[in-house]
Design a protein around this motif. Structure first.
Motif, PDB file in Angstrom:
ATOM      1  N   ARG A  84       0.837  -1.203   0.000  1.00  0.00           N
ATOM      2  CA  ARG A  84       0.000   0.000   0.000  1.00  0.00           C
ATOM      3  C   ARG A  84       0.872   1.254   0.000  1.00  0.00           C
ATOM      4  NH1 ARG A  84      -4.579   2.584   0.847  1.00  0.00           N
ATOM      5  NH2 ARG A  84      -4.724   4.244   2.422  1.00  0.00           N
ATOM      6  N   ALA A  85       1.976   1.201   0.747  1.00  0.00           N
ATOM      7  CA  ALA A  85       2.866   2.364   0.803  1.00  0.00           C
ATOM      8  C   ALA A  85       3.413   2.672  -0.582  1.00  0.00           C
ATOM      9  CB  ALA A  85       4.004   2.099   1.796  1.00  0.00           C
ATOM     10  N   GLN A  86       3.771   1.621  -1.335  1.00  0.00           N
ATOM     11  CA  GLN A  86       4.303   1.846  -2.681  1.00  0.00           C
ATOM     12  C   GLN A  86       3.249   2.510  -3.572  1.00  0.00           C
ATOM     13  OE1 GLN A  86       6.753  -1.364  -4.495  1.00  0.00           O
ATOM     14  NE2 GLN A  86       6.457  -2.422  -2.514  1.00  0.00           N
ATOM     15  N   GLN A  87       1.994   2.041  -3.427  1.00  0.00           N
ATOM     16  CA  GLN A  87       0.915   2.626  -4.233  1.00  0.00           C
ATOM     17  C   GLN A  87       0.730   4.105  -3.901  1.00  0.00           C
ATOM     18  OE1 GLN A  87      -2.417   0.120  -3.261  1.00  0.00           O
ATOM     19  NE2 GLN A  87      -1.781  -1.518  -4.690  1.00  0.00           N
ATOM     20  N   LEU A  88       0.727   4.416  -2.632  1.00  0.00           N
ATOM     21  CA  LEU A  88       0.497   5.794  -2.205  1.00  0.00           C
ATOM     22  C   LEU A  88       1.618   6.723  -2.657  1.00  0.00           C
ATOM     23  CD1 LEU A  88      -0.843   5.035   1.392  1.00  0.00           C
ATOM     24  CD2 LEU A  88      -2.160   6.037  -0.492  1.00  0.00           C
ATOM     25  N   PHE A  89       2.859   6.274  -2.523  1.00  0.00           N
ATOM     26  CA  PHE A  89       3.978   7.118  -2.943  1.00  0.00           C
ATOM     27  C   PHE A  89       4.046   7.211  -4.473  1.00  0.00           C
ATOM     28  CE2 PHE A  89       5.790   5.952   1.330  1.00  0.00           C
ATOM     29  CZ  PHE A  89       5.640   7.216   1.871  1.00  0.00           C
ATOM     30  N   GLY A  90       3.563   6.139  -5.127  1.00  0.00           N
ATOM     31  CA  GLY A  90       3.494   6.182  -6.598  1.00  0.00           C
ATOM     32  C   GLY A  90       2.532   7.245  -7.071  1.00  0.00           C
ATOM     33  N   VAL A  91       1.377   7.329  -6.411  1.00  0.00           N
ATOM     34  CA  VAL A  91       0.396   8.363  -6.751  1.00  0.00           C
ATOM     35  C   VAL A  91       0.992   9.743  -6.459  1.00  0.00           C
ATOM     36  CG1 VAL A  91      -1.864   9.324  -6.173  1.00  0.00           C
ATOM     37  CG2 VAL A  91      -1.555   6.836  -6.357  1.00  0.00           C
ATOM     38  N   ALA A  92       1.697   9.851  -5.304  1.00  0.00           N
ATOM     39  CA  ALA A  92       2.300  11.147  -4.957  1.00  0.00           C
ATOM     40  C   ALA A  92       3.264  11.601  -6.039  1.00  0.00           C
ATOM     41  CB  ALA A  92       3.016  11.030  -3.607  1.00  0.00           C
ATOM     42  N   LEU A  93       4.001  10.662  -6.622  1.00  0.00           N
ATOM     43  CA  LEU A  93       4.950  11.021  -7.677  1.00  0.00           C
ATOM     44  C   LEU A  93       4.222  11.404  -8.973  1.00  0.00           C
ATOM     45  CD1 LEU A  93       7.789   8.393  -7.094  1.00  0.00           C
ATOM     46  CD2 LEU A  93       7.965  10.885  -6.869  1.00  0.00           C
ATOM     47  N   MET A  94       3.036  10.842  -9.190  1.00  0.00           N
ATOM     48  CA  MET A  94       2.241  11.252 -10.363  1.00  0.00           C
ATOM     49  C   MET A  94       1.823  12.707 -10.205  1.00  0.00           C
ATOM     50  SD  MET A  94      -0.225   7.987 -11.030  1.00  0.00           S
ATOM     51  CE  MET A  94       0.444   6.336 -11.225  1.00  0.00           C
ATOM     52  N   ILE A  95       1.483  13.062  -8.929  1.00  0.00           N
ATOM     53  CA  ILE A  95       1.068  14.441  -8.677  1.00  0.00           C
ATOM     54  C   ILE A  95       2.264  15.371  -8.795  1.00  0.00           C
ATOM     55  CG2 ILE A  95       0.116  16.020  -6.928  1.00  0.00           C
ATOM     56  CD1 ILE A  95      -1.454  13.591  -5.831  1.00  0.00           C
ATOM     57  N   ASP A  96       3.397  14.933  -8.234  1.00  0.00           N
ATOM     58  CA  ASP A  96       4.593  15.781  -8.225  1.00  0.00           C
ATOM     59  C   ASP A  96       5.792  14.889  -8.556  1.00  0.00           C
ATOM     60  OD1 ASP A  96       6.625  17.559  -7.876  1.00  0.00           O
ATOM     61  OD2 ASP A  96       6.313  17.871  -5.717  1.00  0.00           O
ATOM     62  N   PRO A  97       6.078  14.684  -9.832  1.00  0.00           N
ATOM     63  CA  PRO A  97       7.145  13.771 -10.254  1.00  0.00           C
ATOM     64  C   PRO A  97       8.520  14.133  -9.666  1.00  0.00           C
ATOM     65  CG  PRO A  97       5.771  14.381 -12.119  1.00  0.00           C
ATOM     66  CD  PRO A  97       5.349  15.258 -11.000  1.00  0.00           C
ATOM     67  N   GLY A  98       8.728  15.335  -9.263  1.00  0.00           N
ATOM     68  CA  GLY A  98      10.047  15.718  -8.726  1.00  0.00           C
ATOM     69  C   GLY A  98      10.117  15.691  -7.204  1.00  0.00           C
ATOM     70  N   ASN A  99       9.100  15.156  -6.548  1.00  0.00           N
ATOM     71  CA  ASN A  99       9.080  15.154  -5.075  1.00  0.00           C
ATOM     72  C   ASN A  99      10.080  14.123  -4.526  1.00  0.00           C
ATOM     73  OD1 ASN A  99       8.080  14.369  -2.290  1.00  0.00           O
ATOM     74  ND2 ASN A  99       6.782  16.132  -2.739  1.00  0.00           N
ATOM     75  N   GLU A 100      11.145  14.620  -3.884  1.00  0.00           N
ATOM     76  CA  GLU A 100      12.205  13.740  -3.376  1.00  0.00           C
ATOM     77  C   GLU A 100      11.742  12.912  -2.180  1.00  0.00           C
ATOM     78  OE1 GLU A 100      15.058  12.977  -4.620  1.00  0.00           O
ATOM     79  OE2 GLU A 100      14.702  14.294  -6.323  1.00  0.00           O
ATOM     80  N   VAL A 101      10.843  13.441  -1.374  1.00  0.00           N
ATOM     81  CA  VAL A 101      10.337  12.687  -0.211  1.00  0.00           C
ATOM     82  C   VAL A 101       9.580  11.463  -0.677  1.00  0.00           C
ATOM     83  CG1 VAL A 101       8.777  12.768   1.758  1.00  0.00           C
ATOM     84  CG2 VAL A 101      10.236  14.743   1.232  1.00  0.00           C
ATOM     85  N   ALA A 102       8.719  11.661  -1.692  1.00  0.00           N
ATOM     86  CA  ALA A 102       7.950  10.535  -2.221  1.00  0.00           C
ATOM     87  C   ALA A 102       8.871   9.504  -2.850  1.00  0.00           C
ATOM     88  CB  ALA A 102       6.928  11.041  -3.248  1.00  0.00           C
ATOM     89  N   ARG A 103       9.860  10.000  -3.597  1.00  0.00           N
ATOM     90  CA  ARG A 103      10.792   9.078  -4.260  1.00  0.00           C
ATOM     91  C   ARG A 103      11.592   8.264  -3.216  1.00  0.00           C
ATOM     92  NH1 ARG A 103      11.921   9.296  -9.315  1.00  0.00           N
ATOM     93  NH2 ARG A 103      11.198  11.454  -9.461  1.00  0.00           N
ATOM     94  N   HIS A 104      12.082   8.969  -2.177  1.00  0.00           N
ATOM     95  CA  HIS A 104      12.875   8.308  -1.144  1.00  0.00           C
ATOM     96  C   HIS A 104      12.039   7.259  -0.406  1.00  0.00           C
ATOM     97  CE1 HIS A 104      15.599   7.721   2.230  1.00  0.00           C
ATOM     98  NE2 HIS A 104      14.598   8.063   3.053  1.00  0.00           N
ATOM     99  N   ASN A 105      10.847   7.645  -0.012  1.00  0.00           N
ATOM    100  CA  ASN A 105      10.008   6.716   0.758  1.00  0.00           C
ATOM    101  C   ASN A 105       9.481   5.573  -0.101  1.00  0.00           C
ATOM    102  OD1 ASN A 105      10.233   7.876   3.341  1.00  0.00           O
ATOM    103  ND2 ASN A 105       8.735   9.465   2.824  1.00  0.00           N
TER     104      ASN A 105
END
Length: 335
Positions: free
Chosen positions: A23-44
């Motif tokens: 589930r965490a991967q799905q959520l951070f994947g969506v976050a990266l769709m919203i903001d592809p350059g978000n380093e927090v989402a990418r790291h997590n």
């Protein structure tokens, strides 16, 4: 958009903490769709890929920990932290098991230290307690244990010195006995047996030295004052107990010297019946041909006097145990 992004990030972290990596991967994947350059989402997202492995290691570690197999538990928790250094659960578990291992090592070292102390292996006991102190520097238990070691070493040394002093007394080596008792008092100045032993040893040592003084210089007893002191010393020595072989020999030697010093020696003085003979501090004997008398050992001055003749003077040395002595006193040189 910002609020939605933050919600996905927060929910993703919550999923990681709950161990739901998928589930965490799905959520951070969506976050990266919203903001592809978000380093927090990418790291997590990368963390989330290891979440299930981390949870499995934590569960395995807990199982080992429950069986008190702390080394295996430590290995699992350490691997979990390696996979996800930010996992609070893995970090807490690793810290907990490290503390348990340290506690076990501490207790084992303390137990071994007390065993060594009981076996009088003081050096090993101190080493073990100091190693235990490295785990708990402020431990009162370690401080007390080290104090016990110091006390045991001191008591053992005192007992050793006591035995040494007793042996010295039995062999009448009063100098060594005195040194041993003084060494005890340097460790504890209030120990009664050492205080008594020091006084006894000093008295016996001084008594021996005083007797040896006369034994080494027997001629000094020719003096009335010295003879009186020697007699007083003999009476003092009679009261000593116990009297070992060495002391007995000294005492008997002193007594023999005193007896000889008190025993008069026969002296025969020949003269010409015209010379007045006198011995200083003994008396006037007048004129005679032969005069026999007894004198206590010592050095005397014999004087002869005759009208018209030069006086004569000679030293008379009376030695203890030797005699009789013959001397001639006449005035033969005219003035």
């Amino acid at each position: 958009i910002d609020d939605t992004l933050q919600r996905f990030l927060d929910d993703g972290l919550l999923a990681i903490n709950e161990g739901d990596g998928q589930r965490a991967q799905q959520l951070f994947g969506v976050a990266l769709m919203i903001d592809p350059g978000n380093e927090v989402a990418r790291h997590n997202l990368e963390r989330a890929k290891n979440t299930e492995a981390v949870m499995n290691l934590i569960e395995s570690g807990e199982e080992h920990e429950g069986k008190n197999d702390l080394s295996l538990a430590h290995a699992d928790y350490q691997e979990a932290v390696k996979l996800d250094p930010e996992s609070e659960k893995a970090q807490l578990a690793l810290t907990r098991v490290k503390n348990r291992i340290a506690d076990e090592q501490f207790q084992q070292l303390m137990s071994s230290g007390f065993k060594a102390l009981g076996e009088h292996n003081f050096s090993r006991a101190r080493t073990l307690f100091l190693r235990a102190q490295s785990f708990k520097p402020d431990s009162r238990q370690v401080s007390d244990a080290l104090l016990q070691v110091d006390t045991a070493i001191r008591l053992a040394r005192i007992e050793e010195l006591k035995e040494k002093a007793s042996a010295a007394e039995r062999s009448e080596d009063w100098g060594q006995a005195l040194a041993s008792y003084e060494a005890v008092l340097s460790l504890d100045k209030s120990i009664r047996f050492a205080l008594q032993g020091k006084e006894r040893s000093m008295n016996r040592k001084q008594l021996e030295e005083r007797m040896n003084y006369y034994l080494n210089k027997p001629s000094i007893l020719e003096s009335d004052k010295s003879l009186e002191k020697a007699i007083t010393l003999r009476e003092e020595a009679k009261q000593v107990s116990p009297q070992g072989p060495s002391f007995t020999r000294q005492f008997q030697g002193l007594e023999k010297l005193i007896t000889l010093a008190q025993t008069p020696v026969q002296v025969t003085i020949a003269s010409d019946n015209m010379t007045d003979v006198a011995i200083y501090k003994v008396g006037q004997f007048g004129r005679f041909t032969i005069r026999e008398l007894t004198l206590r050992p010592g050095t005397y001055t014999v004087v002869g006097a005759r009208d018209g003749f030069k006086d004569v003077r000679q030293k008379l040395s009376v030695k203890a145990g030797k005699g009789p002595i013959h001397i001639t006193v006449t005035c033969s040189e005219m003035i």
